[in-house]
Write an enzyme that holds these catalytic residues in place. Structure first.
Site, mmCIF file in Angstrom:
data_model
loop_
_atom_site.group_PDB
_atom_site.id
_atom_site.type_symbol
_atom_site.label_atom_id
_atom_site.label_comp_id
_atom_site.label_asym_id
_atom_site.label_seq_id
_atom_site.Cartn_x
_atom_site.Cartn_y
_atom_site.Cartn_z
ATOM 1 N N LYS A 182 0.832 -1.212 0.000
ATOM 2 C CA LYS A 182 0.000 0.000 0.000
ATOM 3 C C LYS A 182 0.863 1.257 0.000
ATOM 4 O O LYS A 182 0.427 2.328 -0.455
ATOM 5 C CB LYS A 182 -0.979 -0.012 1.178
ATOM 6 C CG LYS A 182 -0.358 -0.133 2.559
ATOM 7 C CD LYS A 182 0.096 1.182 3.141
ATOM 8 C CE LYS A 182 0.831 0.983 4.441
ATOM 9 N NZ LYS A 182 1.369 2.255 5.000
ATOM 10 N N THR B 194 -3.538 5.492 4.133
ATOM 11 C CA THR B 194 -2.264 6.008 3.648
ATOM 12 C C THR B 194 -2.405 6.827 2.376
ATOM 13 O O THR B 194 -1.585 7.702 2.110
ATOM 14 C CB THR B 194 -1.293 4.827 3.403
ATOM 15 O OG1 THR B 194 -1.279 3.996 4.560
ATOM 16 C CG2 THR B 194 0.109 5.304 3.155
#
Length: 322
Positions: free
Chosen positions: A186, A243
């Site tokens: 990610k 994120t």
């Protein structure tokens, strides 16, 4: 309980130590720099990594990495420095219960952090703590849910009880590969999203990168032995959502600076930079299609410009969504 030792006084390691010690548990926070340890003791604050957060009385900063027998050790060092840390401290960590809090894929080998630990310390008991979290939120008592991965279910239950707090809730899994790869991959997609927002490509572009990036994450992770359900959980989709949408994320902020053409603090660790290169190599070697990761890696290596990378992604063949 013999208390917890947190190895690594960066923002995340400090935050974990703070939340555990806030409930009166004995916690030692190790930093390699003795001067930093002295300042933390004097100031009752880690001004270098987590300014504005008071260190609880039950938290003791230390420069000597010497865990008690059977003590749980949380390893919160950058993924690319993990092997060197283990080589320096292997004799002290051998046979201990180690919990990796690293997010990344080792550039030189393509190994996950738990695999690096297993190779360096085969007699250690290894687990993984990962998931969607900002250090400042954890340290200030904001509600946070994380993934705790341990192959042995009984070990997972013991660690869950030991490391959970009133504000940090841990969910167990036995899928170390899925938990670690979700947390690592990610970061690469977050850099891509940061570039898109920094370059003023819009939120729709970010949504597309997150969605197609998640498909890339699942594609590679399952090829490497992860369970798809793990990637749909906290350590995959949850961490991706956090994120890719906040400048609190160093990876997103780094990409944002790239997209704007502005400088980014070189002293800040951006795990996604090395992971992008490592993962692009893994994908190429296995014949796995990961266009976003490939373009991020190429941008970081300066073999293409951001404009060229976006043009290449937009020029991909039209097909069914997978």
């Amino acid at each position: 309980m013999s208390g917890v030792l947190v190895a690594g006084a960066g923002a995340f390691g400090t935050a974990l130590a703070v939340t555990l010690a806030a409930e009166g548990r004995a916690v030692r926070l190790w930093a390699r720099n003795a001067a930093q340890v002295g300042r933390m003791i004097a100031d009752r604050e880690n001004r270098r990594s987590l300014p504005g957060v008071t260190l609880p009385e039950a938290l003791t900063p230390v420069a000597d990495l010497a865990p008690a027998p059977g003590q749980t050790v949380l390893i919160a060092v950058p993924a690319q420095k993990l092997r060197a840390f283990l080589e320096r401290n292997g004799s002290r960590l051998s046979g201990q219960r180690l919990v990796s809090c690293c997010k990344g894929v080792e550039l030189s080998t393509g190994l996950r952090p738990s695999e690096v630990i297993a190779a360096a310390l085969p007699d250690a008991e290894t687990a993984v703590l990962t998931g969607p979290s900002f250090a400042a939120d954890i340290a200030r008592g904001k509600p946070t849910a994380l993934t705790l991965a341990a192959r042995d279910a009984a070990t997972g239950r013991r660690l869950q009880a030991e490391l959970s707090t009133e504000t940090v809730r841990l969910y167990r899994t036995t899928d170390l590969a899925g938990a670690e790869l979700g947390g690592a991959l990610k970061n690469v997609i977050a850099i891509a999203c940061g570039i898109a927002i920094g370059a003023d490509l819009g939120d729709s572009a970010r949504a597309a990168l997150m969605t197609r990036g998640y498909a890339e994450m699942v594609r590679l992770a399952t090829a490497l032995g992860a369970e798809p359900a793990t990637l749909a959980g906290l350590s995959g989709l949850g961490d991706l959502a956090l994120t890719c949408t906040s400048l609190q994320s160093r990876n997103f902020a780094f990409g944002h600076a790239l997209g704007q053409g502005t400088a980014f603090d070189p002293a800040k660790t951006v795990e996604g930079k090395a992971t992008a290169r490592a993962v692009a190599g893994l994908a190429a070697a296995r014949g796995i299609d990961m266009p976003i990761t490939t373009m991020v890696s190429a941008v970081l290596e300066e073999s293409v410009t951001i404009a060229e990378a976006m043009d290449a992604l937009l020029a991909r063949p039209l097909k069914e969504e997978d």
